[in-house]
Design an enzyme around this catalytic site. Structure first.
Site, PDB file in Angstrom:
ATOM      1  N   SER A 168       0.842  -1.205   0.000  1.00  9.55           N
ATOM      2  CA  SER A 168       0.000   0.000   0.000  1.00  9.55           C
ATOM      3  C   SER A 168       0.872   1.248   0.000  1.00  9.55           C
ATOM      4  CB  SER A 168      -0.895   0.023   1.242  1.00  9.55           C
ATOM      5  OG  SER A 168      -1.656  -1.152   1.322  1.00  9.55           O
ATOM      6  N   GLU A 253       0.575  -2.427  14.038  1.00  9.07           N
ATOM      7  CA  GLU A 253      -0.262  -2.372  12.842  1.00  9.07           C
ATOM      8  C   GLU A 253      -1.700  -2.784  13.154  1.00  9.07           C
ATOM      9  OE1 GLU A 253       1.432  -4.362   9.452  1.00  9.07           O
ATOM     10  OE2 GLU A 253      -0.461  -4.332   8.354  1.00  9.07           O
ATOM     11  N   GLU A 364      -9.049 -15.153  10.089  1.00 10.64           N
ATOM     12  CA  GLU A 364      -8.895 -16.582  10.416  1.00 10.64           C
ATOM     13  C   GLU A 364      -7.583 -16.792  11.163  1.00 10.64           C
ATOM     14  OE1 GLU A 364      -9.613 -15.442   7.364  1.00 10.64           O
ATOM     15  OE2 GLU A 364     -11.706 -16.084   7.201  1.00 10.64           O
TER      16      GLU A 364
END
Ligand SMILES: Cc1cc2nc3c(=O)[nH]c(=O)nc-3n(C[C@H](O)[C@H](O)[C@H](O)COP(=O)(O)OP(=O)(O)OC[C@H]3O[C@@H](n4cnc5c(N)ncnc54)[C@H](O)[C@@H]3O)c2cc1C
Length: 377
Positions: A168, A253, A364
């Site tokens: 990003s 993060e 997950e």
């Protein structure tokens, strides 16, 4: 239009924090009223506005937790939390500095050399240096230990070759930490042999190729590193210590309010228009609970506590809420799309929705982290 800040009545802010919150909110209200930016969805990742970043830096709202000796403001994680929450609640375009301020700075403080701290931290605080995340690769996402970017020892430094993906903002960034394999993979000790390097993205051999998102926007990139020379003074911490560094960086993060506020503007737009009734109210209740949980995580960071599993809980619940808000708004506006502002927020939220539960580690994988913490597996 007034911003609907998350802390209006619900946060037990101290006087200092509520004063700061009011100051940031007043600045943002004014910025919106004067058309300096249009509030959006998911703007911490895709809303690039270096002028706004510079204006925030001028007010001391970047590098807040960086110590004064490195050009920062020496303030608390709680103060930074309040500022970031307000920026997100306003849907402000803050992606230029977000990664540098959120995770590069604390990582440099923890693992960087004195020279690296002096070189980068003052510029991060001034809003002049942008950072990206060089972890994922075409065949390595959840299983980061399988990264194939490799570093070879050469005179005076290292030569790095490989490809990073989903990077990003790399096209705007000045540097990233590249996670690199510096010793062959040992199946018995998969997390060993990894190292981190600061790669300045204008170095010879770096090529940044855009990857366009579904809505045609450009924030993703593929970053090719072709025999890129990185001098010894840009090795982060010790060679072979990359895994510990990367897991520590992921705590920063994953732990912030951007994990439940990415679609806040859309929820605010629904409430402002009286759409959804009790259903919207239930989402506001979920958001309020997450706000309190995330505040507790910020308090933990303040105490230098290990917040990784608490942050994982916030991220799993928060990113699910972000997606649910997009779905709710999409459904509520199916027959009557509403005004242009609402349509735009809904469209962006629906397009960005798939990424909410993937980025920063999938839900997950995080459920596995939580289960292990609880001793369930
Ligand atoms: C919007 C966005 C921005 C991003 N920005 C960056 C960036 O700036 N820099 C960067 O390095 N990366 C970035 N990423 C990449 C992101 O970190 C990865 O997409 C993520 O870690 C998942 O990796 P993957 O895509 O390879 O999926 P995989 O790891 O291949 O996973 C595929 C599926 O398998 C499931 N799965 C995998 N392992 C397990 C397991 N052990 N248990 C249960 N289920 C499992 C996953 O949950 C997922 O559903 C970004 C991703 C998105 C969506």
């Amino acid at each position: 239009m007034a911003t609907t800040g998350v802390g209006t009545t619900l946060i037990p802010d101290s006087t200092t924090l509520s004063g700061l919150r009011a100051e940031v909110r007043a600045f943002l209200d004014e910025a919106i009223a004067t058309g300096r930016f249009v509030p959006g969805v998911d703007t911490w990742l895709g809303g690039y506005d270096p002028q706004l970043t510079a204006a925030l830096a001028e007010r001391g709202w970047l590098g807040m937790t960086i110590p004064v000796e490195y050009g920062g403001h020496g303030r608390t994680f709680m103060e930074r939390f309040v500022v970031t929450e307000e920026l997100l609640a306003a849907g402000a375009p803050v992606s230029a500095h977000w990664i540098a301020d959120r995770q590069a700075a604390p990582s440099l403080l923890q693992y960087g050399t004195e020279a690296q701290k002096q070189r980068y931290l003052p510029r991060i605080t001034r809003g002049e240096l942008f950072w990206a995340i060089g972890m994922s690769e075409p065949d390595s996402g959840s299983d980061l230990a399988s990264v194939r970017t490799r570093g070879e020892r050469v005179e005076g430094g290292w030569r790095i070759t490989g490809t990073k993906v989903w990077t990003s903002g790399a096209h705007h960034a000045h540097a990233f930490f590249a996670l690199v394999r510096t010793a062959p993979l040992d199946p018995e000790h998969r997390h060993a042999g990894l190292s981190r390097f600061i790669v300045e993205l204008d170095s010879p051999g770096v090529e940044i190729r855009p990857i366009l998102s579904m809505d045609g926007s450009h924030h993703f990139n593929e970053v090719h590193l072709d025999d890129v020379f990185v001098a010894d003074d840009l090795v982060v911490g010790a060679i072979g210590d990359g895994w510990a560094q990367v897991t520590s960086e992921l705590s920063y993060e994953r732990s912030g309010p951007e994990r439940f506020l990415s679609t806040y503007r859309l929820l605010a737009a629904l409430t402002e228009r009286g759409l959804g009734g009790a259903e919207t109210g239930a989402y506001v209740a979920r958001l309020t609970a997450l706000h309190h949980m995330s505040t507790a995580v910020a308090g933990g960071l303040q105490q230098h506590a290990d917040v990784s599993s608490a942050a994982a809980v916030v991220k799993v619940l928060g990113t699910a809420l972000e997606g649910d808000i997009a779905d709710l708004a999409d459904r509520l506006t199916e027959d009557d799309p509403g005004d242009g502002e609402l349509q735009d927020l809904v469209r962006r939220a629906v397009y960005h929705r798939p990424g909410f539960t993937l980025r920063g580690g999938t839900n997950e994988v995080l459920l596995g982290v939580i289960a292990r913490e609880l001793g369930l597996r």
